[in-house]
Design a protein around this motif. Structure first.
Motif, PDB file in Angstrom:
ATOM      1  N   ASN A 164       0.834  -1.208   0.000  1.00  0.00           N
ATOM      2  CA  ASN A 164       0.000   0.000   0.000  1.00  0.00           C
ATOM      3  C   ASN A 164       0.867   1.256   0.000  1.00  0.00           C
ATOM      4  O   ASN A 164       0.598   2.221   0.705  1.00  0.00           O
ATOM      5  CB  ASN A 164      -0.957   0.002   1.192  1.00  0.00           C
ATOM      6  CG  ASN A 164      -0.230  -0.096   2.519  1.00  0.00           C
ATOM      7  OD1 ASN A 164       0.944  -0.439   2.569  1.00  0.00           O
ATOM      8  ND2 ASN A 164      -0.921   0.210   3.606  1.00  0.00           N
ATOM      9  N   SER A 165       1.902   1.228  -0.842  1.00  0.00           N
ATOM     10  CA  SER A 165       2.810   2.371  -0.968  1.00  0.00           C
ATOM     11  C   SER A 165       2.735   2.940  -2.376  1.00  0.00           C
ATOM     12  O   SER A 165       2.777   2.192  -3.365  1.00  0.00           O
ATOM     13  CB  SER A 165       4.246   1.944  -0.657  1.00  0.00           C
ATOM     14  OG  SER A 165       5.156   3.010  -0.898  1.00  0.00           O
ATOM     15  N   THR A 166       2.636   4.261  -2.473  1.00  0.00           N
ATOM     16  CA  THR A 166       2.665   4.921  -3.779  1.00  0.00           C
ATOM     17  C   THR A 166       4.057   4.832  -4.400  1.00  0.00           C
ATOM     18  O   THR A 166       4.194   4.762  -5.624  1.00  0.00           O
ATOM     19  CB  THR A 166       2.255   6.401  -3.624  1.00  0.00           C
ATOM     20  OG1 THR A 166       0.924   6.456  -3.127  1.00  0.00           O
ATOM     21  CG2 THR A 166       2.321   7.135  -4.943  1.00  0.00           C
ATOM     22  N   ILE A 167       5.075   4.838  -3.552  1.00  0.00           N
ATOM     23  CA  ILE A 167       6.454   4.719  -4.042  1.00  0.00           C
ATOM     24  C   ILE A 167       6.845   3.243  -3.999  1.00  0.00           C
ATOM     25  O   ILE A 167       6.881   2.620  -2.935  1.00  0.00           O
ATOM     26  CB  ILE A 167       7.415   5.557  -3.188  1.00  0.00           C
ATOM     27  CG1 ILE A 167       7.079   7.041  -3.322  1.00  0.00           C
ATOM     28  CG2 ILE A 167       8.860   5.300  -3.591  1.00  0.00           C
ATOM     29  CD1 ILE A 167       7.909   7.954  -2.473  1.00  0.00           C
ATOM     30  N   GLN A 168       7.107   2.687  -5.171  1.00  0.00           N
ATOM     31  CA  GLN A 168       7.524   1.297  -5.297  1.00  0.00           C
ATOM     32  C   GLN A 168       8.866   1.262  -6.024  1.00  0.00           C
ATOM     33  O   GLN A 168       9.048   1.932  -7.034  1.00  0.00           O
ATOM     34  CB  GLN A 168       6.494   0.491  -6.099  1.00  0.00           C
ATOM     35  CG  GLN A 168       5.115   0.399  -5.454  1.00  0.00           C
ATOM     36  CD  GLN A 168       5.090  -0.562  -4.279  1.00  0.00           C
ATOM     37  OE1 GLN A 168       5.923  -1.474  -4.185  1.00  0.00           O
ATOM     38  NE2 GLN A 168       4.136  -0.371  -3.377  1.00  0.00           N
ATOM     39  N   TYR A 169       9.793   0.492  -5.500  1.00  0.00           N
ATOM     40  CA  TYR A 169      11.092   0.376  -6.150  1.00  0.00           C
ATOM     41  C   TYR A 169      11.722  -0.958  -5.790  1.00  0.00           C
ATOM     42  O   TYR A 169      11.360  -1.603  -4.800  1.00  0.00           O
ATOM     43  CB  TYR A 169      12.020   1.518  -5.709  1.00  0.00           C
ATOM     44  CG  TYR A 169      12.402   1.456  -4.243  1.00  0.00           C
ATOM     45  CD1 TYR A 169      13.517   0.731  -3.816  1.00  0.00           C
ATOM     46  CD2 TYR A 169      11.636   2.107  -3.276  1.00  0.00           C
ATOM     47  CE1 TYR A 169      13.853   0.649  -2.468  1.00  0.00           C
ATOM     48  CE2 TYR A 169      11.967   2.037  -1.935  1.00  0.00           C
ATOM     49  CZ  TYR A 169      13.076   1.307  -1.533  1.00  0.00           C
ATOM     50  OH  TYR A 169      13.393   1.216  -0.209  1.00  0.00           O
ATOM     51  N   LYS A 170      12.668  -1.361  -6.594  1.00  0.00           N
ATOM     52  CA  LYS A 170      13.529  -2.494  -6.285  1.00  0.00           C
ATOM     53  C   LYS A 170      14.983  -2.041  -6.186  1.00  0.00           C
ATOM     54  O   LYS A 170      15.787  -2.673  -5.508  1.00  0.00           O
ATOM     55  CB  LYS A 170      13.380  -3.587  -7.351  1.00  0.00           C
ATOM     56  CG  LYS A 170      12.002  -4.243  -7.352  1.00  0.00           C
ATOM     57  CD  LYS A 170      11.948  -5.391  -8.335  1.00  0.00           C
ATOM     58  CE  LYS A 170      10.559  -6.023  -8.364  1.00  0.00           C
ATOM     59  NZ  LYS A 170      10.181  -6.620  -7.067  1.00  0.00           N
ATOM     60  N   MET A 171      15.282  -0.911  -6.878  1.00  0.00           N
ATOM     61  CA  MET A 171      16.643  -0.365  -6.856  1.00  0.00           C
ATOM     62  C   MET A 171      16.578   1.161  -6.825  1.00  0.00           C
ATOM     63  O   MET A 171      15.740   1.766  -7.494  1.00  0.00           O
ATOM     64  CB  MET A 171      17.422  -0.828  -8.088  1.00  0.00           C
ATOM     65  CG  MET A 171      17.688  -2.324  -8.117  1.00  0.00           C
ATOM     66  SD  MET A 171      18.563  -2.845  -9.622  1.00  0.00           S
ATOM     67  CE  MET A 171      17.196  -3.008 -10.758  1.00  0.00           C
ATOM     68  N   LEU A 172      17.474   1.758  -6.050  1.00  0.00           N
ATOM     69  CA  LEU A 172      17.607   3.208  -5.971  1.00  0.00           C
ATOM     70  C   LEU A 172      19.018   3.606  -6.397  1.00  0.00           C
ATOM     71  O   LEU A 172      20.002   3.002  -5.957  1.00  0.00           O
ATOM     72  CB  LEU A 172      17.364   3.703  -4.541  1.00  0.00           C
ATOM     73  CG  LEU A 172      16.021   3.380  -3.889  1.00  0.00           C
ATOM     74  CD1 LEU A 172      16.044   3.805  -2.420  1.00  0.00           C
ATOM     75  CD2 LEU A 172      14.875   4.064  -4.622  1.00  0.00           C
ATOM     76  N   ILE A 173      19.109   4.630  -7.249  1.00  0.00           N
ATOM     77  CA  ILE A 173      20.401   5.143  -7.711  1.00  0.00           C
ATOM     78  C   ILE A 173      20.393   6.659  -7.543  1.00  0.00           C
ATOM     79  O   ILE A 173      19.375   7.312  -7.816  1.00  0.00           O
ATOM     80  CB  ILE A 173      20.652   4.762  -9.181  1.00  0.00           C
ATOM     81  CG1 ILE A 173      20.790   3.238  -9.319  1.00  0.00           C
ATOM     82  CG2 ILE A 173      21.891   5.448  -9.736  1.00  0.00           C
ATOM     83  CD1 ILE A 173      20.971   2.755 -10.741  1.00  0.00           C
ATOM     84  N   PRO A 174      21.493   7.266  -7.086  1.00  0.00           N
ATOM     85  CA  PRO A 174      21.516   8.720  -6.880  1.00  0.00           C
ATOM     86  C   PRO A 174      21.336   9.503  -8.176  1.00  0.00           C
ATOM     87  O   PRO A 174      21.863   9.124  -9.227  1.00  0.00           O
ATOM     88  CB  PRO A 174      22.904   8.976  -6.285  1.00  0.00           C
ATOM     89  CG  PRO A 174      23.353   7.659  -5.751  1.00  0.00           C
ATOM     90  CD  PRO A 174      22.744   6.621  -6.645  1.00  0.00           C
ATOM     91  N   ILE A 175      20.571  10.590  -8.097  1.00  0.00           N
ATOM     92  CA  ILE A 175      20.439  11.515  -9.224  1.00  0.00           C
ATOM     93  C   ILE A 175      21.781  12.213  -9.447  1.00  0.00           C
ATOM     94  O   ILE A 175      22.437  12.648  -8.499  1.00  0.00           O
ATOM     95  CB  ILE A 175      19.346  12.557  -8.938  1.00  0.00           C
ATOM     96  CG1 ILE A 175      17.968  11.919  -9.072  1.00  0.00           C
ATOM     97  CG2 ILE A 175      19.452  13.754  -9.870  1.00  0.00           C
ATOM     98  CD1 ILE A 175      16.825  12.878  -8.770  1.00  0.00           C
ATOM     99  N   LYS A 176      22.164  12.316 -10.698  1.00  0.00           N
ATOM    100  CA  LYS A 176      23.419  12.997 -11.043  1.00  0.00           C
ATOM    101  C   LYS A 176      23.092  14.284 -11.791  1.00  0.00           C
ATOM    102  O   LYS A 176      22.428  14.251 -12.828  1.00  0.00           O
ATOM    103  CB  LYS A 176      24.301  12.097 -11.899  1.00  0.00           C
ATOM    104  CG  LYS A 176      24.690  10.784 -11.212  1.00  0.00           C
ATOM    105  CD  LYS A 176      25.400   9.851 -12.161  1.00  0.00           C
ATOM    106  CE  LYS A 176      25.690   8.501 -11.514  1.00  0.00           C
ATOM    107  NZ  LYS A 176      26.297   7.543 -12.451  1.00  0.00           N
ATOM    108  N   VAL A 177      23.549  15.408 -11.272  1.00  0.00           N
ATOM    109  CA  VAL A 177      23.322  16.710 -11.894  1.00  0.00           C
ATOM    110  C   VAL A 177      24.673  17.365 -12.125  1.00  0.00           C
ATOM    111  O   VAL A 177      25.446  17.590 -11.181  1.00  0.00           O
ATOM    112  CB  VAL A 177      22.436  17.610 -11.013  1.00  0.00           C
ATOM    113  CG1 VAL A 177      22.168  18.937 -11.728  1.00  0.00           C
ATOM    114  CG2 VAL A 177      21.122  16.912 -10.672  1.00  0.00           C
ATOM    115  N   SER A 178      24.971  17.666 -13.382  1.00  0.00           N
ATOM    116  CA  SER A 178      26.269  18.244 -13.720  1.00  0.00           C
ATOM    117  C   SER A 178      26.311  19.730 -13.374  1.00  0.00           C
ATOM    118  O   SER A 178      25.272  20.377 -13.174  1.00  0.00           O
ATOM    119  CB  SER A 178      26.552  18.061 -15.210  1.00  0.00           C
ATOM    120  OG  SER A 178      25.644  18.830 -15.981  1.00  0.00           O
TER     121      SER A 178
END
Length: 798
Positions: free
Chosen positions: A189-203
């Motif tokens: 019952n979670s709106t956020i579903q994931y199996k893997m998380l990776i950091p956002i990269k901003v140049s």
């Protein structure tokens, strides 16, 4: 006393097995429906409430206007999170969430997997407990990756995976990523579903480009202070946005030809509102978007079925009251007062309900997997052990017992002993209560049947409507970021196979943009990059001008095709030769050489939008439409797979047929078609039981009258027809009430579709004929039985 009540109650149940079975079966079905719907509603209401910060988390959303129409959007750019958090008081943290996919290499196998790009604050903002790793540092390294427990076990055979390496494709190379944490699996019952998380990269370059305020592609969440006012924070966000991005916004409007365009307005959406939001739903990496209308529909079905089951109980109990009249008379003569009789009959009601309740729990467990499949849920019976849910079921049990038993108890306890003991007792009156209940039953049943017919008709329309192109025998194969040169070689190899008729590459996914017209106005459109064979492969008609062609080398640099909706919105009367200017590409100008007929390039749940086609060499391809000869799927697919793996050995291969892909757009309608069908079947079935009960009541009331008519020469057919006609009138009244209600509800539901059927008389006539036939068949059984009874028994005096 209580023991005596129980003994009498069980004797009555066992003596009248058929009626007991009908009552218990009806109540069991009604309670089962109610239990499953309560589970469904509880699941919807519980979404995201496990989050510790749930009350302080908000999603940054926006609304904007274009050509007089207001649009709301939940996607933001790179800057909204960090700049609002840094410059707006009341915001103490932020996190950005963006869904993506990449090729993961394990040994020699390559698999394309979905994951979420997130900021390093993700595990502070959202509550996903860690099995191992440090929430403070696990997402700080650009090449770190966080896995769920199940994903860690899948990848490495153990949940203790910190320090292990996963290899992910970036451009043309595979790069190692180190597992830095493992979390528990995401709750269902979670709106956020994931199996893997990776950091956002901003140049650094992206951080300096102020246009990234408008690169709408990710979700931005902010955490407010405990005492912050969301409305005040929204106002401060808007003021800062106008100060920091106002000049850039006006420059973009000038570049795209948007005149007097109002500035985007930002506001906050509570995190707990996302799951059931219709205007700003869960998407772009968020999952399990709900729709409150489904909860209303299911609740209505459960209420209908439970109500009808209780009506049956009332009608059947009163119908059998003649058989118990002497028992009531004797008990009154020996001293029982009305209160004791009411308690007795209520007790029998609660015993029946208790049996039905136990059976309903068992039945709910059996059909829960089917219900999950229909409702697209992952409900578990463990929800039953929730304290609030148990309390709800107890209330449901008490309500059902009282509703089913109270009216019969009042009626039966009011019989006069002298009438019952001297066989002078008859069921007097017109039985308006019972007849009204039958009308209510068939009104509800007719309403659901019309709803079922409407949904079936709309679903048939959506799945069989002409799309404006041919989607038969087309295999869709995806390969991201393919150059035109590589695509041409692959296409040539495929066309060498005799069972492949045509191959057409196009861009991957959905591209949308805006551009300036030569009239100095602007237009938003869907942007397709294709080659000269695409229009021909899909058999899209050209209504004006010409298709792309190898005979015109300039087509790949400055020619475009547009659809009819583009021409209409642009206000062109003669579109051939008109110009479309891509301002953000250094005023790159394209000339319209042809107009294609409007076709449904998205589902029929969306209106056809302006569409533009180009052959621009600098736009990569991502999808191949491969037309195969009919009845050659097996061997053609083997050849396509072999060639794909030969050309792209490190890219996962998958395919789908275009017509099957189109049908997936209507999975929701298909599920609800089945749910409403089951609801209608249950409702009409239990309604027929109630009608049967009333026919028994009428036959017993007219017992001697039927005998007299037979002695005087009335035929079985005349008597049976007269009895049946009495109930057919009730059903007709129910249909008259149901028709306008069903028409209003069906039209309201159909209004949500831009392309819909028109409600006509055939839907209502079909429902009426079906309901009448079922009702006549049900009543005729008892009518014929009463009409063929021996008149001697009817008229004999005791």
């Amino acid at each position: 006393m209580f023991k005596n009540y129980l003994k009498i109650a069980f004797r009555n149940l066992t003596r009248n097995k058929i009626y007991s079975f009908i009552n218990i079966a009806g109540l069991t079905i009604g309670l089962t429906c109610a239990m499953l719907i309560i589970l469904y509603i509880k699941d919807d209401a519980s979404f995201d409430r496990f989050q510790n910060n749930k009350s302080n988390i908000y999603r940054v959303v926006l609304k904007s206007a274009f050509k007089g129409e207001e649009h709301q959007m939940s996607s933001t750019g790179l800057f909204q999170g960090p700049r609002f958090a840094q410059n707006v008081s009341g915001i103490k943290g932020f996190v950005r969430v963006h869904e993506s996919s990449a090729d993961f290499k394990k040994g020699s196998d390559v698999e394309n997997r979905q994951f979420l790009y997130v900021d390093s604050s993700f595990l502070f903002v959202f509550t996903f407990p860690l099995i191992e790793g440090d929430a403070k540092t696990c997402l700080s390294n650009p090449n770190s990756i966080v896995l769920t427990k199940d994903e860690a076990i899948k990848q490495f055979g153990t949940a203790t995976a910190v320090g292990k390496i996963l290899t992910i494709r970036e451009d043309d190379a595979f790069v190692p990523y180190q597992v830095t944490a493992v979390t528990e699996n995401c709750p269902q019952n979670s709106t956020i579903q994931y199996k893997m998380l990776i950091p956002i990269k901003v140049s650094e370059e992206e951080n300096k480009n102020n246009e990234n305020w408008f690169s709408f592609y990710l979700n931005t969440f902010v955490v407010l202070d405990d005492h912050a006012n969301p409305d005040y924070v929204s106002l401060q966000m808007q003021k800062f946005f106008e100060k920091d991005a106002g000049e850039t916004s006006r420059a973009l409007d000038a570049r795209f030809g948007r005149k007097d365009s109002p500035l985007t307005t930002y506001f906050l959406q509570p995190f707990l509102d996302i799951h059931l939001s219709k205007d700003l739903p869960a998407k772009n990496g968020l999952q399990n978007a709900g729709n409150p209308i489904y909860a209303y529909i299911l609740s209505g079905i459960a209420l209908f079925v439970l109500l009808i089951a209780n009506i049956n109980f009332i009608n059947l109990t009163v119908a059998r009251s003649v058989k118990r009249s002497k028992e009531i008379g004797i008990r009154k003569v020996i001293g029982s007062d009305r209160r004791q009789l009411i308690v007795q009959f209520l007790g029998e009601s609660f015993i029946l309900c208790a049996i039905a309740f136990i059976l309903a729990i068992l039945l709910a467990q059996l059909i829960l997997p089917l219900f999950n499949e229909l409702a697209n849920k992952k409900l578990a019976m463990s929800y039953l052990f929730d304290f609030k849910l148990i309390a709800g079921y107890i209330l449901l049990f008490l309500f059902t017992g009282l509703l089913a038993g109270f009216y019969p108890a009042l009626i039966l306890s009011g019989y006069q002993p002298i009438d019952t003991l001297y066989s002078r007792f008859t069921l007097k009156g017109k039985n308006y209560m019972q007849r009204g209940l039958v009308i209510l039953q068939f009104t509800l049943a007719s309403f659901l049947i019309i709803g079922t017919f409407t949904i079936y008709s709309q679903f048939s329309f959506l799945t069989k409507a002409k799309l404006g192109y041919d989607d038969n025998n087309i295999v869709v194969v995806k390969k991201d970021n393919m150059t035109h040169e590589k695509a041409a070689i692959f296409k040539h190899e495929l066309l060498n196979y005799p069972d492949i008729e045509q191959v057409a590459p196009k861009n991957g996914g959905f591209w949308g943009t805006s551009a300036k017209l030569d009239s100095d106005s602007s237009i938003n459109f869907a942007w397709e990059t294709i080659d000269e064979s695409y229009i021909q492969t899909l058999k899209i008609p050209i209504v004006m001008g010409r298709n792309f062609s190898e005979k015109y080398p300039g087509d790949s640099t400055h020619s475009i095709l547009v659809n009819e909706s583009f021409v209409k919105q642009a206000g062109w009367t003669n579109p051939i030769g008109k110009s479309v200017i891509f301002n953000y590409r250094n005023n790159k100008t394209y000339e319209v050489v042809g107009v294609v007929k409007d076709h449904h390039f998205t589902s029929l749940n969306e209106k056809i939008r302006p569409q533009l086609f180009t052959m621009a060499n600098n736009n990569p391809y991502g999808t191949f439409y491969i037309k195969i000869r009919p009845n050659t799927a097996t061997r053609s697919l083997k050849f396509i797979e072999a060639k794909f793996k030969q050309f792209f050995p490190f890219t996962p291969y998958s395919y789908v047929f275009k017509n099957e892909e189109n049908l997936k757009n209507y999975e929701s309608e298909a599920r609800w078609k089945q749910i409403i069908l089951f609801g209608a079947i249950l409702t009409i079935s239990i309604s027929c039981i109630g009608l049967f009960g009333l026919s028994v009541l009428s036959a017993e009331k007219s017992y001697k009258a039927i005998g007299i008519r037979k002695v005087l020469g009335a035929s079985v057919q005349n008597i049976a027809t007269g009895l049946a006609l009495e109930f057919v009138k009730l059903v007709i009244i129910a249909l008259v009430i149901a028709f306008p209600l069903a028409w209003l509800a069906s039209n309201k539901w159909l209004d949500s579709y831009p392309y819909r059927i028109r409600l006509d008389w055939s839907i209502f006539a079909g429902a009426a004929i079906l309901v009448l036939l079922i009702a006549i068949a049900t009543v005729s059984i008892q009518a014929i039985k009463a009409a063929t009874a021996n008149p001697v028994k009817c008229l004999r005096s005791e």
